[in-house]
Structure formats: C-alpha cells, structure tokens
Design an enzyme around this catalytic site. Structure first.
Site, PDB file in Angstrom:
ATOM      1  N   TYR A  88      -0.927  -0.723  10.848  1.00 58.34           N
ATOM      2  CA  TYR A  88      -1.357  -1.124   9.462  1.00 58.34           C
ATOM      3  C   TYR A  88      -0.288  -0.950   8.487  1.00 58.34           C
ATOM      4  O   TYR A  88       0.168  -1.968   7.899  1.00 58.34           O
ATOM      5  CB  TYR A  88      -2.768  -0.561   8.865  1.00 58.34           C
ATOM      6  CG  TYR A  88      -3.017  -0.916   7.483  1.00 58.34           C
ATOM      7  CD1 TYR A  88      -3.284  -2.040   7.105  1.00 58.34           C
ATOM      8  CD2 TYR A  88      -2.760   0.186   6.629  1.00 58.34           C
ATOM      9  CE1 TYR A  88      -3.634  -2.463   5.770  1.00 58.34           C
ATOM     10  CE2 TYR A  88      -2.996   0.093   5.247  1.00 58.34           C
ATOM     11  CZ  TYR A  88      -3.321  -1.419   4.525  1.00 58.34           C
ATOM     12  OH  TYR A  88      -3.344  -1.558   3.427  1.00 58.34           O
ATOM     13  N   LYS A  90       2.748  -3.692   6.387  1.00 56.86           N
ATOM     14  CA  LYS A  90       2.977  -3.773   5.229  1.00 56.86           C
ATOM     15  C   LYS A  90       4.361  -3.874   5.004  1.00 56.86           C
ATOM     16  O   LYS A  90       4.671  -4.375   4.090  1.00 56.86           O
ATOM     17  CB  LYS A  90       2.193  -2.727   4.360  1.00 56.86           C
ATOM     18  CG  LYS A  90       0.649  -2.886   4.280  1.00 56.86           C
ATOM     19  CD  LYS A  90       0.163  -3.919   3.344  1.00 56.86           C
ATOM     20  CE  LYS A  90      -1.323  -4.161   3.478  1.00 56.86           C
ATOM     21  NZ  LYS A  90      -1.791  -5.441   2.642  1.00 56.86           N
ATOM     22  N   SER A  93       1.017  -1.249  -0.030  1.00 58.21           N
ATOM     23  CA  SER A  93      -0.003  -0.129   0.004  1.00 58.21           C
ATOM     24  C   SER A  93       0.831   1.304   0.044  1.00 58.21           C
ATOM     25  O   SER A  93       2.125   1.146   0.636  1.00 58.21           O
ATOM     26  CB  SER A  93      -0.787  -0.105   1.420  1.00 58.21           C
ATOM     27  OG  SER A  93      -1.391   1.171   1.519  1.00 58.21           O
TER      28      SER A  93
HETATM   29  N1  UFG Z   1     -12.502  11.269   3.569  1.00 56.16           N
HETATM   30  C1  UFG Z   1     -13.582  12.234   4.013  1.00 56.16           C
HETATM   31  N2  UFG Z   1     -14.573  11.526   4.453  1.00 56.16           N
HETATM   32  C2  UFG Z   1     -14.938  10.288   4.632  1.00 56.16           C
HETATM   33  C3  UFG Z   1     -13.912   9.343   4.418  1.00 56.16           C
HETATM   34  C4  UFG Z   1     -12.672  10.194   4.018  1.00 56.16           C
HETATM   35  O1  UFG Z   1     -13.461  13.501   4.106  1.00 56.16           O
HETATM   36  O2  UFG Z   1     -15.883   9.816   5.200  1.00 56.16           O
HETATM   37  C5  UFG Z   1     -11.318  11.931   2.973  1.00 56.16           C
HETATM   38  C6  UFG Z   1     -10.161  11.609   3.732  1.00 56.16           C
HETATM   39  O3  UFG Z   1      -9.842  12.414   4.992  1.00 56.16           O
HETATM   40  C7  UFG Z   1      -9.042  11.551   2.755  1.00 56.16           C
HETATM   41  C8  UFG Z   1      -9.859  11.031   1.393  1.00 56.16           C
HETATM   42  O4  UFG Z   1     -11.172  11.178   1.750  1.00 56.16           O
HETATM   43  O5  UFG Z   1      -8.523  12.878   2.514  1.00 56.16           O
HETATM   44  C9  UFG Z   1      -9.684   9.512   1.233  1.00 56.16           C
HETATM   45  O6  UFG Z   1      -9.919   8.556   2.443  1.00 56.16           O
HETATM   46  P1  UFG Z   1      -9.956   7.195   2.276  1.00 56.16           P
HETATM   47  O7  UFG Z   1     -10.466   6.767   3.762  1.00 56.16           O
HETATM   48  O8  UFG Z   1     -10.951   6.937   1.257  1.00 56.16           O
HETATM   49  O9  UFG Z   1      -8.451   6.746   1.821  1.00 56.16           O
HETATM   50  P2  UFG Z   1      -7.034   6.861   2.845  1.00 56.16           P
HETATM   51  O10 UFG Z   1      -6.417   7.640   1.385  1.00 56.16           O
HETATM   52  O11 UFG Z   1      -7.311   7.434   3.985  1.00 56.16           O
HETATM   53  O12 UFG Z   1      -6.582   5.558   2.870  1.00 56.16           O
HETATM   54  C10 UFG Z   1      -6.577   4.319   1.861  1.00 56.16           C
HETATM   55  C11 UFG Z   1      -6.596   3.011   2.345  1.00 56.16           C
HETATM   56  C12 UFG Z   1      -5.777   2.734   3.320  1.00 56.16           C
HETATM   57  C13 UFG Z   1      -4.331   2.831   2.451  1.00 56.16           C
HETATM   58  C14 UFG Z   1      -4.410   4.207   1.692  1.00 56.16           C
HETATM   59  C15 UFG Z   1      -3.045   4.485   1.126  1.00 56.16           C
HETATM   60  O13 UFG Z   1      -7.993   3.178   3.312  1.00 56.16           O
HETATM   61  O14 UFG Z   1      -5.855   1.344   3.387  1.00 56.16           O
HETATM   62  O15 UFG Z   1      -5.504   4.553   0.796  1.00 56.16           O
HETATM   63  O16 UFG Z   1      -3.064   3.708  -0.125  1.00 56.16           O
HETATM   64  F1  UFG Z   1      -3.215   2.471   3.001  1.00 56.16           F
END
Ligand code: UFG
Length: 371
Positions: free
Chosen positions: A154, A158, A130
């Site tokens: 997590y 990885k 990841s």
């Molecule tokens: N976000 C919101 N509201 C929500 C959910 C997310 O504003 O309800 C925002 C987050 O703050 C972020 C973006 O949307 O700016 C993306 O968030 P995600 O949770 O969809 O994804 P992340 O980038 O946090 O994490 C994902 C995976 C992880 C992985 C990571 C890097 O969940 O497992 O990408 O690959 F490690």
C-alpha cells in the site's frame, strides 16, 4: 444579477469517507464538486446526506477511474478545472495479501486519471498520499524532507504515485500538482450526517473504539504496550476529517492561484497514544471502553506525528480541532448511524439517481449514479 460560475472539481472516490467531507468543504468554498465513484467501498445513501448538508443537487457519476474514456467524459461534461484523486484501496494488511490488486488499482487508477486529464486539458491535480510513505521515521516530528521508506505494498503504491506525478511535472511544467500526505484522519461531520463507514471489522483504531462504545464489539485489543512511548502504546497524529477536507480546499485554491506544485504533510503536529484516544473517547461518550493489551501488530511503528509548518506557510492551513473534538464527532456519528449508511432512511437506489444527479437530457454518455 448574474450567477457566479462555480469552478468544477472532480472528486474520484468522492462518495467515500474523506471525499464526502471534502465535497461539503468545496461547496462551502464556492466550487462545484463532481463525484466519480464506483461505490465499491461507499454507500449511495451518502449522496442523500450530502444533498441535505449542502442544500443542492449532488453531481455524481457512477463508474471506475480505470475507465479512462469515461473519466475524460466526466471531466469534459462538467468542465472541471481540477481533480482530487481519492479513489484507491487503503488497507495496509490487505495490500500485503493482495499486492497485485493494490498496484493495479492504485497506480493504474492514477495513470488513467492523468491520461484523461491530459486529453481534456485539465492539468491541476491534488493527490491523496499518506504519512505511511515515511515508513518508520528515525525521529519525530516528521518533515516533508524526511526520507521515504515505504514498508507495505500500500505504502509503495502511494510513493509510486507521487513519483509518477513528479515525472509528469518535470516533463510538462503546466501541470500543477499538490501531494497531501495525510496522517490519521478520524472524526465525522459535526452534523452526524456523514462519517466513516468501514465494512466488516474495522482495521483502524477510532472506528473500532466507536463500535466498542456502542456495544457492537466487546472490547478493544490494544496492539502492544511495550513501545518506547510515554504509556507504552502507539502514538499517532490524529486529524479531524473536516480539517483534512479544509486542507484539500486550501490545496486547490493554492494550485489555481499560484501554479506552484507542492508536497505537504497534513496533521495536527500533536501525538496521541492509543490509551490517550481511549480516555478522550470515554470523556466524549460518557461510556467506559473496555480494553485489553495484546501483542504488537505486524508493521506498526512506535510513534509518528507531523511537522505541519509547511502546510501553514504554503497553504495558510492548520488544523483547528483537537482529539476531544474528534472523539465527540465520531461518537455523534456512531450514535446517529449505528450501522453506518446501511439500514438508513429507507430510500431506494433508483430514487436516488432520480433525485440527486443532474443528467443532461438525452446525453447518451452520462451515467448519473446508474444503479
Ligand atoms: N490500534 C490498536 N487496536 C486496534 C487498531 C489500532 O491498538 O484495534 C493501534 C495501532 O497499533 C496504532 C494506532 O492504534 O498504534 C493507530 O492505528 P490505525 O490502524 O488507526 O492507524 P495506522 O497508524 O496504523 O494507519 C493509518 C492508516 C494507514 C495510513 C497510516 C499513516 O490506516 O492507511 O495511518 O497515515 F497509511
């Protein structure tokens, strides 16, 4: 006419979101994928959908990757030439709450798989890593040479897995290892038959947005609008899951052809903000997505997106779908399956094991979808 033998590829966690899409891509590329899954975070209905999509029996053995002798039996029975390791826990927040569970399952799961592979002489492995291993990058786009700085248990699991694979390769060059660092996989198969099916409240942006669009949740909480990004919201590199699945096929092809190990980023190379995703989803669905701004989520970084040139030059792979394609297919999946795989098509689990697996008669070791 003799039938071409399709090389067997083990998919640990193959009934999950990315594993199921990779199953389809492997079949299309002429492989015989074999799912090993304990269904702890997946639903057996996916097997019926895979059968529909690929028009073939779906090989699936129910069991846990921590059971090394079971995994070795599966590899032997299906004469697997390679394995793709998807099985693992993946919620960043949960890993902070339950680190031991994450280390033992994610690191222990890989060790168990590798031991089973060693005893069965199958030494070609693709690992689901990841972009989270990069932590908070100093600049973007992120190349594979960037330092790794994991911030959650997590992410540490990885990176530990990547290090284990590197040690193994050093100790025995006959191992062929492909490490794929995923950015943000979203979307669903264009058929609407398979897609992401999170249990409970989604942690990730896209499934949350789809649930708001379909009326299951009232509004999206945007985590922070004061980041140093063009519109103040977090920027990520969203990647269509079918492109990601194709990346796995390219990785297996390359390892089997060249025997050269690699670590590559899989993303589009394009960053999209949270508000950008909301707008794209509104275009795709024709619905308004109500949202409100809330505080930043702990552990989130402002922005990251991939440098994807290595995947292109090494694997001949690049993403083909844009954010509008991703939103269209997520929306299609959500509309066709408002409750995910639950409450769908009414087939019983026992029927599935009869219909979908291919047990060899009288083989006492075989446990096809033994539900
Ligand atoms: N976000 C919101 N509201 C929500 C959910 C997310 O504003 O309800 C925002 C987050 O703050 C972020 C973006 O949307 O700016 C993306 O968030 P995600 O949770 O969809 O994804 P992340 O980038 O946090 O994490 C994902 C995976 C992880 C992985 C990571 C890097 O969940 O497992 O990408 O690959 F490690």
């Amino acid at each position: 006419m003799t039938k071409k033998i399709e090389p067997g590829v083990l998919l640990t966690g193959g009934a999950g979101y990315i594993g199921s899409h990779t199953f389809v891509a492997l079949v299309e590329a002429g492989y015989q994928p074999v799912i090993l899954d304990d269904f702890s975070n997946s639903h057996p209905v996916v097997l019926q959908r895979l059968q529909q999509l690929t028009d073939r029996d779906v090989l699936c053995e129910r069991g846990n990757v921590l059971d090394t002798s079971f995994v070795a039996g599966v590899l032997r029975r299906h004469r697997c030439v390679a394995a793709i390791h998807f099985a693992g826990f993946k919620a960043v927040g949960e890993s902070v709450q339950r680190p031991l569970m994450y280390y033992s399952n994610n690191v222990g799961g890989l060790l168990s798989l590798l031991q089973a592979m060693e005893t069965t002489d199958c030494r070609t492995v693709v690992f689901s890593s990841s972009a989270t291993v990069y932590g908070d990058p100093a600049t973007v786009p992120i190349t594979e040479q960037f330092p790794c700085a994991p911030e959650s248990p997590y992410a540490h699991t990885k990176l530990m897995c990547e290090n284990i694979l590197a040690s193994l390769r050093t100790s025995d060059p006959s191992w062929r290892v492909g490490v794929l660092r995923y950015f943000n996989p979203v979307g669903a198969h264009p058929s609407g038959l398979i897609g992401e099916d999170p249990s409970g409240i989604p942690n990730n942006l896209m499934p949350y947005v789809t649930q708001v669009a379909v009326g299951k949740r009232s509004s999206l909480n945007v985590f922070g609008n004061d980041y140093p990004t063009p519109d103040g919201t977090g920027v990520r590199d969203y990647l269509h899951v079918t492109d990601l699945a194709a990346g796995h096929v390219a990785a297996v092809d390359a390892l089997l052809a060249n025997a050269q190990s690699f670590t590559v980023n899989l993303g589009t190379g394009e960053g999209t903000s949270v508000l950008g995703v909301v707008r794209a989803f509104e275009r795709a669905s024709g619905r308004t997505i109500p949202f409100e701004f809330g505080p930043r989520r702990a552990g989130d970084v402002a922005q990251y997106f991939a440098d994807v040139s290595l995947a292109d030059s090494l694997l001949g792979w690049r993403a083909t779908c844009n954010i509008d394609d991703m939103c269209r297919d997520s929306w299609h999946w959500q509309q066709r399956n408002p409750d995910g795989y639950r409450n769908s098509s009414g087939i019983s689990l026992n029927q599935q094991s009869g219909d979908l697996a291919q047990p060899k008669p009288n083989d006492p070791l075989l446990s096809p979808i033994g539900i």
